[in-house]
Design a protein around this motif. Structure first.
Motif, PDB file in Angstrom:
ATOM      1  N   PRO A  21       0.832  -1.204   0.000  1.00 20.50           N
ATOM      2  CA  PRO A  21       0.000   0.000   0.000  1.00 20.50           C
ATOM      3  C   PRO A  21       0.866   1.253   0.000  1.00 20.50           C
ATOM      4  O   PRO A  21       1.860   1.337   0.709  1.00 20.50           O
ATOM      5  N   ALA A  22       0.493   2.209  -0.833  1.00 16.01           N
ATOM      6  CA  ALA A  22       1.228   3.475  -0.911  1.00 16.01           C
ATOM      7  C   ALA A  22       0.798   4.400   0.218  1.00 16.01           C
ATOM      8  O   ALA A  22      -0.298   4.271   0.768  1.00 16.01           O
ATOM      9  N   GLU A  23       1.652   5.353   0.551  1.00 19.03           N
ATOM     10  CA  GLU A  23       1.263   6.394   1.492  1.00 19.03           C
ATOM     11  C   GLU A  23       0.281   7.327   0.792  1.00 19.03           C
ATOM     12  O   GLU A  23       0.575   7.849  -0.292  1.00 19.03           O
ATOM     13  N   ARG A  28      -6.083  15.474  -2.054  1.00 20.03           N
ATOM     14  CA  ARG A  28      -6.949  14.406  -2.540  1.00 20.03           C
ATOM     15  C   ARG A  28      -6.858  13.184  -1.627  1.00 20.03           C
ATOM     16  O   ARG A  28      -7.856  12.513  -1.358  1.00 20.03           O
ATOM     17  N   GLY A  29      -5.664  12.923  -1.163  1.00 15.12           N
ATOM     18  CA  GLY A  29      -5.489  11.796  -0.259  1.00 15.12           C
ATOM     19  C   GLY A  29      -6.225  11.990   1.046  1.00 15.12           C
ATOM     20  O   GLY A  29      -6.833  11.051   1.578  1.00 15.12           O
ATOM     21  N   ALA A  30      -6.176  13.209   1.576  1.00 13.51           N
ATOM     22  CA  ALA A  30      -6.879  13.497   2.825  1.00 13.51           C
ATOM     23  C   ALA A  30      -8.383  13.325   2.660  1.00 13.51           C
ATOM     24  O   ALA A  30      -9.062  12.777   3.537  1.00 13.51           O
ATOM     25  N   VAL A  43      -9.543   3.370   6.925  1.00 15.47           N
ATOM     26  CA  VAL A  43      -9.039   3.502   5.562  1.00 15.47           C
ATOM     27  C   VAL A  43      -8.876   2.091   5.005  1.00 15.47           C
ATOM     28  O   VAL A  43      -8.036   1.322   5.476  1.00 15.47           O
ATOM     29  N   VAL A  44      -9.687   1.748   4.025  1.00 11.97           N
ATOM     30  CA  VAL A  44      -9.676   0.373   3.523  1.00 11.97           C
ATOM     31  C   VAL A  44      -8.414   0.105   2.705  1.00 11.97           C
ATOM     32  O   VAL A  44      -7.869   0.988   2.051  1.00 11.97           O
ATOM     33  N   GLU A  45      -7.979  -1.120   2.747  1.00  9.97           N
ATOM     34  CA  GLU A  45      -6.718  -1.518   2.137  1.00  9.97           C
ATOM     35  C   GLU A  45      -6.638  -1.259   0.628  1.00  9.97           C
ATOM     36  O   GLU A  45      -5.594  -0.815   0.134  1.00  9.97           O
ATOM     37  N   MET A  50      -4.331   0.854  -4.575  1.00  7.25           N
ATOM     38  CA  MET A  50      -4.683   1.520  -5.831  1.00  7.25           C
ATOM     39  C   MET A  50      -4.160   2.940  -5.911  1.00  7.25           C
ATOM     40  O   MET A  50      -4.135   3.530  -6.992  1.00  7.25           O
ATOM     41  N   TRP A  51      -3.714   3.494  -4.777  1.00 11.77           N
ATOM     42  CA  TRP A  51      -3.168   4.856  -4.786  1.00 11.77           C
ATOM     43  C   TRP A  51      -1.915   4.955  -5.658  1.00 11.77           C
ATOM     44  O   TRP A  51      -1.536   6.031  -6.097  1.00 11.77           O
ATOM     45  N   HIS A  52      -1.293   3.846  -5.953  1.00  9.92           N
ATOM     46  CA  HIS A  52      -0.137   3.837  -6.849  1.00  9.92           C
ATOM     47  C   HIS A  52      -0.504   4.315  -8.251  1.00  9.92           C
ATOM     48  O   HIS A  52       0.356   4.820  -8.978  1.00  9.92           O
ATOM     49  N   HIS A  53      -1.769   4.129  -8.644  1.00 13.06           N
ATOM     50  CA  HIS A  53      -2.207   4.516  -9.993  1.00 13.06           C
ATOM     51  C   HIS A  53      -3.568   5.183  -9.864  1.00 13.06           C
ATOM     52  O   HIS A  53      -4.604   4.541  -9.919  1.00 13.06           O
ATOM     53  N   ARG A  54      -3.542   6.493  -9.689  1.00 10.73           N
ATOM     54  CA  ARG A  54      -4.774   7.204  -9.350  1.00 10.73           C
ATOM     55  C   ARG A  54      -5.764   7.267 -10.502  1.00 10.73           C
ATOM     56  O   ARG A  54      -6.964   7.416 -10.283  1.00 10.73           O
TER      57      ARG A  54
END
Length: 214
Positions: A21-23, A28-30, A43-45, A50-54
């Motif tokens: 999982p990415a940080e 947008r992340g917040a 915060v679901v896994e 998927m945060w690696h490829h928005r």
């Protein structure tokens, strides 16, 4: 790269993901973390993976939001179909999430809980059983949908609802297969809101587990 260990805080069991999982950072992340926490209590896994490829993440979220607005097919039927796909493909996260949603969206918890063992259960109507069979038949490789099954559903649901159900099952397969391939497992969402454990699916005829009563 191997696998990356994560712990289900509700059960203490260890899961693995094949992509770390990415940080989740930035504005947008917040917002994403806040929405996830509001909906699921954490915060679901999949969000971190998927945060690696928005763009891929955004595509999935947009597709889900648009599909949620469809209104030709009964919501219970679609929920059962989604869980049947998850059980058939082996997506623990999808199955857990689908069961969790029954509590929060006012759907039928008793029947939703029985989806993994629907062939042995007596709680489903003939139409619901056809929908569950259709979801599994679409999920096979190759698909095994028969003319007879499709005709029964067309007669009972009508063309718009059957088209919607088919698209819904296809989207469920996309999500479930991605999660399985990435090693994303159940997160204990249903257990966190007090729902009884789901029975486990084994093939097409029997189930195993410590709690398989209806």
């Amino acid at each position: 790269m191997g696998t990356y260990m994560n712990t289900d805080t509700s059960t203490g069991t260890t899961r693995t993901t094949r992509v770390p999982p990415a940080e989740i950072t930035g504005l947008r992340g917040a917002v994403a973390k806040k929405l996830s926490t509001r909906m699921f209590g954490e915060v679901v896994e999949p969000l971190g993976v998927m945060w690696h490829h928005r763009e891929v993440l955004g595509f999935g979220l947009r597709a889900g939001r648009k599909a949620a607005k469809w209104g030709e097919c009964d919501e219970d039927l679609k929920a059962f179909a989604h869980m049947a796909v998850a059980s058939f493909v082996g997506c623990g996260f999808c199955l857990d999430l689908g069961y969790f949603r029954t509590r929060h969206e006012g759907l039928d918890e008793t029947r939703a809980r029985e989806v993994p063992r629907w062939r042995e259960s007596d709680v489903f109507t003939p139409l619901e059983r056809d929908v569950l069979e259709y979801a599994e038949a679409m999920s096979g490789t190759p698909p095994t949908v028969t003319d007879e099954l499709s005709a029964r559903l067309l007669e009972r649901l009508g063309a718009p609802a059957l088209v919607e159900l088919t698209a819904w099952i296809a989207l469920a397969n996309m999500t479930a297969r991605m999660n399985v391939a990435l090693g994303i497992g159940a997160q204990g969402l249903a257990a966190s809101c007090g729902l009884r454990p789901l029975p486990e699916r084994t093939g097409t005829g029997t189930t195993r587990g410590t709690d398989t009563t209806s």
